[in-house]
Design a protein around this motif. Structure first.
Motif, PDB file in Angstrom:
ATOM      1  N   GLU A 307      43.900  49.144  39.487  1.00 29.52           N
ATOM      2  CA  GLU A 307      42.918  48.902  40.545  1.00 29.52           C
ATOM      3  C   GLU A 307      42.605  50.181  41.310  1.00 29.52           C
ATOM      4  O   GLU A 307      41.458  50.406  41.728  1.00 29.52           O
ATOM      5  N   SER A 308      43.602  51.038  41.499  1.00 29.48           N
ATOM      6  CA  SER A 308      43.349  52.300  42.185  1.00 29.48           C
ATOM      7  C   SER A 308      42.386  53.176  41.399  1.00 29.48           C
ATOM      8  O   SER A 308      41.599  53.927  41.980  1.00 29.48           O
ATOM      9  N   ALA A 309      42.440  53.040  40.068  1.00 24.87           N
ATOM     10  CA  ALA A 309      41.571  53.868  39.226  1.00 24.87           C
ATOM     11  C   ALA A 309      40.199  53.245  39.020  1.00 24.87           C
ATOM     12  O   ALA A 309      39.184  53.967  38.987  1.00 24.87           O
ATOM     13  N   TYR A 310      40.117  51.922  38.915  1.00 27.62           N
ATOM     14  CA  TYR A 310      38.864  51.285  38.510  1.00 27.62           C
ATOM     15  C   TYR A 310      38.322  50.270  39.506  1.00 27.62           C
ATOM     16  O   TYR A 310      37.261  49.681  39.275  1.00 27.62           O
ATOM     17  N   GLY A 311      39.010  50.026  40.577  1.00 29.35           N
ATOM     18  CA  GLY A 311      38.498  49.100  41.578  1.00 29.35           C
ATOM     19  C   GLY A 311      39.053  47.696  41.420  1.00 29.35           C
ATOM     20  O   GLY A 311      39.803  47.383  40.491  1.00 29.35           O
ATOM     21  N   PHE A 312      38.648  46.842  42.353  1.00 25.10           N
ATOM     22  CA  PHE A 312      39.181  45.481  42.440  1.00 25.10           C
ATOM     23  C   PHE A 312      38.130  44.468  41.970  1.00 25.10           C
ATOM     24  O   PHE A 312      36.940  44.611  42.254  1.00 25.10           O
ATOM     25  N   THR A 313      38.598  43.448  41.257  1.00 22.17           N
ATOM     26  CA  THR A 313      37.752  42.329  40.850  1.00 22.17           C
ATOM     27  C   THR A 313      38.470  41.036  41.195  1.00 22.17           C
ATOM     28  O   THR A 313      39.666  41.036  41.525  1.00 22.17           O
ATOM     29  N   MET A 314      37.754  39.933  41.082  1.00 26.20           N
ATOM     30  CA  MET A 314      38.372  38.639  41.364  1.00 26.20           C
ATOM     31  C   MET A 314      39.483  38.344  40.370  1.00 26.20           C
ATOM     32  O   MET A 314      40.539  37.808  40.746  1.00 26.20           O
ATOM     33  N   LEU A 315      39.291  38.680  39.106  1.00 21.48           N
ATOM     34  CA  LEU A 315      40.321  38.423  38.098  1.00 21.48           C
ATOM     35  C   LEU A 315      41.582  39.224  38.405  1.00 21.48           C
ATOM     36  O   LEU A 315      42.700  38.706  38.296  1.00 21.48           O
ATOM     37  N   ARG A 316      41.419  40.478  38.814  1.00 24.05           N
ATOM     38  CA  ARG A 316      42.582  41.306  39.124  1.00 24.05           C
ATOM     39  C   ARG A 316      43.281  40.804  40.382  1.00 24.05           C
ATOM     40  O   ARG A 316      44.520  40.802  40.445  1.00 24.05           O
ATOM     41  N   LEU A 317      42.512  40.390  41.390  1.00 27.00           N
ATOM     42  CA  LEU A 317      43.124  39.838  42.597  1.00 27.00           C
ATOM     43  C   LEU A 317      43.894  38.565  42.266  1.00 27.00           C
ATOM     44  O   LEU A 317      45.043  38.381  42.724  1.00 27.00           O
ATOM     45  N   TYR A 318      43.310  37.683  41.470  1.00 26.64           N
ATOM     46  CA  TYR A 318      43.995  36.446  41.107  1.00 26.64           C
ATOM     47  C   TYR A 318      45.225  36.721  40.241  1.00 26.64           C
ATOM     48  O   TYR A 318      46.205  35.960  40.288  1.00 26.64           O
ATOM     49  N   SER A 319      45.196  37.799  39.458  1.00 23.65           N
ATOM     50  CA  SER A 319      46.382  38.169  38.673  1.00 23.65           C
ATOM     51  C   SER A 319      47.518  38.576  39.607  1.00 23.65           C
ATOM     52  O   SER A 319      48.686  38.229  39.383  1.00 23.65           O
ATOM     53  N   HIS A 320      47.179  39.323  40.665  1.00 22.99           N
ATOM     54  CA  HIS A 320      48.187  39.670  41.679  1.00 22.99           C
ATOM     55  C   HIS A 320      48.751  38.401  42.325  1.00 22.99           C
ATOM     56  O   HIS A 320      49.969  38.272  42.518  1.00 22.99           O
ATOM     57  N   ILE A 321      47.866  37.493  42.685  1.00 22.59           N
ATOM     58  CA  ILE A 321      48.296  36.255  43.339  1.00 22.59           C
ATOM     59  C   ILE A 321      49.193  35.444  42.410  1.00 22.59           C
ATOM     60  O   ILE A 321      50.222  34.901  42.824  1.00 22.59           O
ATOM     61  N   PHE A 322      48.799  35.367  41.134  1.00 24.76           N
ATOM     62  CA  PHE A 322      49.618  34.640  40.158  1.00 24.76           C
ATOM     63  C   PHE A 322      50.987  35.279  40.011  1.00 24.76           C
ATOM     64  O   PHE A 322      52.009  34.574  39.915  1.00 24.76           O
ATOM     65  N   ALA A 323      51.029  36.609  40.006  1.00 24.96           N
ATOM     66  CA  ALA A 323      52.316  37.301  39.879  1.00 24.96           C
ATOM     67  C   ALA A 323      53.221  36.955  41.059  1.00 24.96           C
ATOM     68  O   ALA A 323      54.422  36.689  40.885  1.00 24.96           O
ATOM     69  N   GLY A 324      52.659  36.948  42.272  1.00 25.88           N
ATOM     70  CA  GLY A 324      53.468  36.589  43.430  1.00 25.88           C
ATOM     71  C   GLY A 324      53.932  35.155  43.400  1.00 25.88           C
ATOM     72  O   GLY A 324      55.098  34.851  43.719  1.00 25.88           O
ATOM     73  N   TRP A 325      53.022  34.262  42.962  1.00 30.40           N
ATOM     74  CA  TRP A 325      53.389  32.842  42.918  1.00 30.40           C
ATOM     75  C   TRP A 325      54.462  32.573  41.877  1.00 30.40           C
ATOM     76  O   TRP A 325      55.426  31.838  42.140  1.00 30.40           O
ATOM     77  N   ILE A 326      54.321  33.168  40.702  1.00 26.00           N
ATOM     78  CA  ILE A 326      55.292  32.876  39.645  1.00 26.00           C
ATOM     79  C   ILE A 326      56.652  33.480  39.996  1.00 26.00           C
ATOM     80  O   ILE A 326      57.708  32.948  39.598  1.00 26.00           O
ATOM     81  N   ALA A 327      56.659  34.567  40.777  1.00 30.76           N
ATOM     82  CA  ALA A 327      57.930  35.102  41.253  1.00 30.76           C
ATOM     83  C   ALA A 327      58.626  34.098  42.175  1.00 30.76           C
ATOM     84  O   ALA A 327      59.840  33.893  42.083  1.00 30.76           O
ATOM     85  N   VAL A 328      57.842  33.466  43.050  1.00 34.22           N
ATOM     86  CA  VAL A 328      58.401  32.437  43.933  1.00 34.22           C
ATOM     87  C   VAL A 328      58.943  31.266  43.115  1.00 34.22           C
ATOM     88  O   VAL A 328      60.028  30.732  43.393  1.00 34.22           O
ATOM     89  N   VAL A 329      58.200  30.868  42.076  1.00 38.38           N
ATOM     90  CA  VAL A 329      58.646  29.753  41.235  1.00 38.38           C
ATOM     91  C   VAL A 329      59.948  30.106  40.520  1.00 38.38           C
ATOM     92  O   VAL A 329      60.854  29.262  40.395  1.00 38.38           O
ATOM     93  N   PHE A 330      60.091  31.344  40.073  1.00 35.96           N
ATOM     94  CA  PHE A 330      61.346  31.755  39.424  1.00 35.96           C
ATOM     95  C   PHE A 330      62.509  31.698  40.419  1.00 35.96           C
ATOM     96  O   PHE A 330      63.637  31.329  40.049  1.00 35.96           O
TER      97      PHE A 330
END
Length: 449
Positions: A307-330
């Motif tokens: 993201e620092s190199a190419y910018g932010f998109t909705m898919l990339r933001l949701y990937s971050h959110i999914f990563a945080g959520w699945i960490a909580v689930v683990f």
């Protein structure tokens, strides 16, 4: 025969009346349980967001969450609880809901069929309309060709594709409502504790050892990459370290998701012949969870670099959110396997609660406005901005996009102005079609364009 009857009852199906779901005389039962009412209220909350947000990244999850909560309210209207439900019972209730949903139309059609004698009185009117419509259409066509003012009365400005889409939504909603009615009127599902058969302890331990070995090798690879000793391997593969650090995040998130499914399923289907076998399984599973959290952290770090190199998109933001959520689930799974609150089967309900809570937080935070803000911050440092992509976002982003002009250099601000002011500046829908995000976007364009 007994097993068949038990399986049918677990799915809310009474075979005593031809195998029809929901035929045990529980029709017209109100939702008396407090938990069902709370689920119904939660469904209303997510349904309300459909009139407040315009982003498809939120509307479809909100609609799914509302439908899920309505189904849970109907399924738990007599017995059961979302804080005491296992994986097998979740599957059983899901299958039951699907069966009742498919049979919902017939459930509603039965009382309508009882009034068919009244339809006989309407039949002459229908036959008269079949005769009158062609005659009226012919005469109206001739009169329209003779009188332009009369012809203007017949010009109906309709978007037939939108009408067809609306009709599809109405029919789908009606069928879903019919299925929910049938589910609420069906026989309650008994507690389901999973299959009688169990996987052997040795087999399960072999699977976990293999899983942990692969993850340990991946951890070693990350250590090698961080130390710089893997430069020769990257060079031989034709990959720079910058490209290596910014790639593979989607695959890593898939690995985390698959691992979660494997650990949950094996923890439910494995039979333990001894206490030592159970302890070995728990230790290996906890190690696997810890290593998977490392994978999630690596994926999130690589995505941040990308993201620092190419910018932010909705898919990339949701990937971050999914990563945080699945960490909580683990973390929840680790606590469940460690025996926390072992009197209840709380993991499935807690996982669903975290997902719903996250979706509610996203509705409040407005993800598209976040993407605009993150790209604006990046543009102030890099002097680069993909204004075309930001202009393709929904009306949820309009106000933030127009407000970002004051923080950008003139050239980038001009690009933002061009894409942000394309939409309509007026908004006069019918009350039933009102959307707050669309109204706010129109107001922002009137003042900012």
């Amino acid at each position: 025969m007994i097993a068949g009857d038990l399986g049918s009852r677990r799915l809310g199906i009474d075979r005593g009346r031809g195998g029809r779901p929901g035929s045990q005389g529980r029709h017209h039962r109100p939702l008396r349980r407090v938990e069902s009412r709370l689920l119904l209220a939660a469904a209303t909350v997510f349904g309300a967001w459909l009139t407040l947000r315009a982003s498809p990244w939120l509307l479809w999850p909100d609609a799914g969450a509302a439908l899920l909560l309505l189904g849970l309210a109907a399924s738990f209207s007599v017995k059961g609880s979302v804080v005491d439900i296992g994986l097998a019972e979740s599957v059983a209730r899901g299958v039951s809901a699907a069966l009742h949903g498919m049979a919902g139309a017939a459930f509603v059609a039965r009382p309508v069929a009882r009034t068919r004698w009244r339809l006989a009185a309407v039949a002459p009117v229908g036959r008269g309309l079949l005769i009158a419509i062609p005659i009226a259409a012919l005469i109206a066509g001739l009169l329209a060709s003779a009188d332009p003012i009369f012809a203007s009365f017949l010009r109906i400005n309709l978007d037939f594709s939108q009408v067809l889409l609306d009709l599809v939504y109405v029919v789908a909603g009606a069928l879903a409502a019919a299925g929910l009615l049938r589910l609420a009127a069906a026989a309650p599902i008994d507690r389901v504790d999973g299959p009688v058969w169990r996987l052997g302890t040795i087999e399960a331990l072999v699977v976990l050892v293999g899983l942990d070995t692969v993850f340990a090798a991946f951890a070693i690879a990350q250590a090698i990459a961080a130390s710089g000793t893997g430069a020769a391997t990257l060079s031989a593969a034709g990959v720079t370290y910058a490209d290596y650090a910014r790639s593979g995040f989607f695959q890593l998130l898939w690995v985390a998701g698959i691992t979660l499914v494997v650990l949950v399923v094996f923890s439910r289907i494995t039979g333990f012949a001894s206490r030592s076998g159970r302890l070995a399984f728990i230790v290996l599973a906890e190690v696997g969870i810890a290593l998977t959290l490392l994978v999630v952290a690596v994926a999130s770090t690589r995505l941040s670099l990308y993201e620092s190199a190419y910018g932010f998109t909705m898919l990339r933001l949701y990937s971050h959110i999914f990563a945080g959520w699945i960490a909580v689930v683990f973390v929840l799974l680790a606590a469940d396997m460690a025996g926390l609150w072992h009197q209840r089967r709380w993991f499935v309900g807690a996982t669903a609660l975290t997902a719903l809570g996250l979706l509610l937080a996203m509705n409040l935070a407005n993800p598209e406005a976040i993407v605009v803000g993150l790209n604006t911050d990046r543009a102030m440092a890099s002097h680069k901005l993909d204004a075309q992509y930001l202009g393709e976002l929904s009306n949820d982003a309009a106000a933030s996009l127009l407000a970002s002009q004051s923080r950008l250099e003139p050239a980038l601000a001009g690009n933002v102005h061009d894409v942000a002011c394309v939409g309509s500046r007026t908004y006069t829908p019918s009350p039933a079609a009102f959307n707050w995000a669309d109204a706010a976007a129109a107001q922002a364009r009137r003042t900012g364009c």
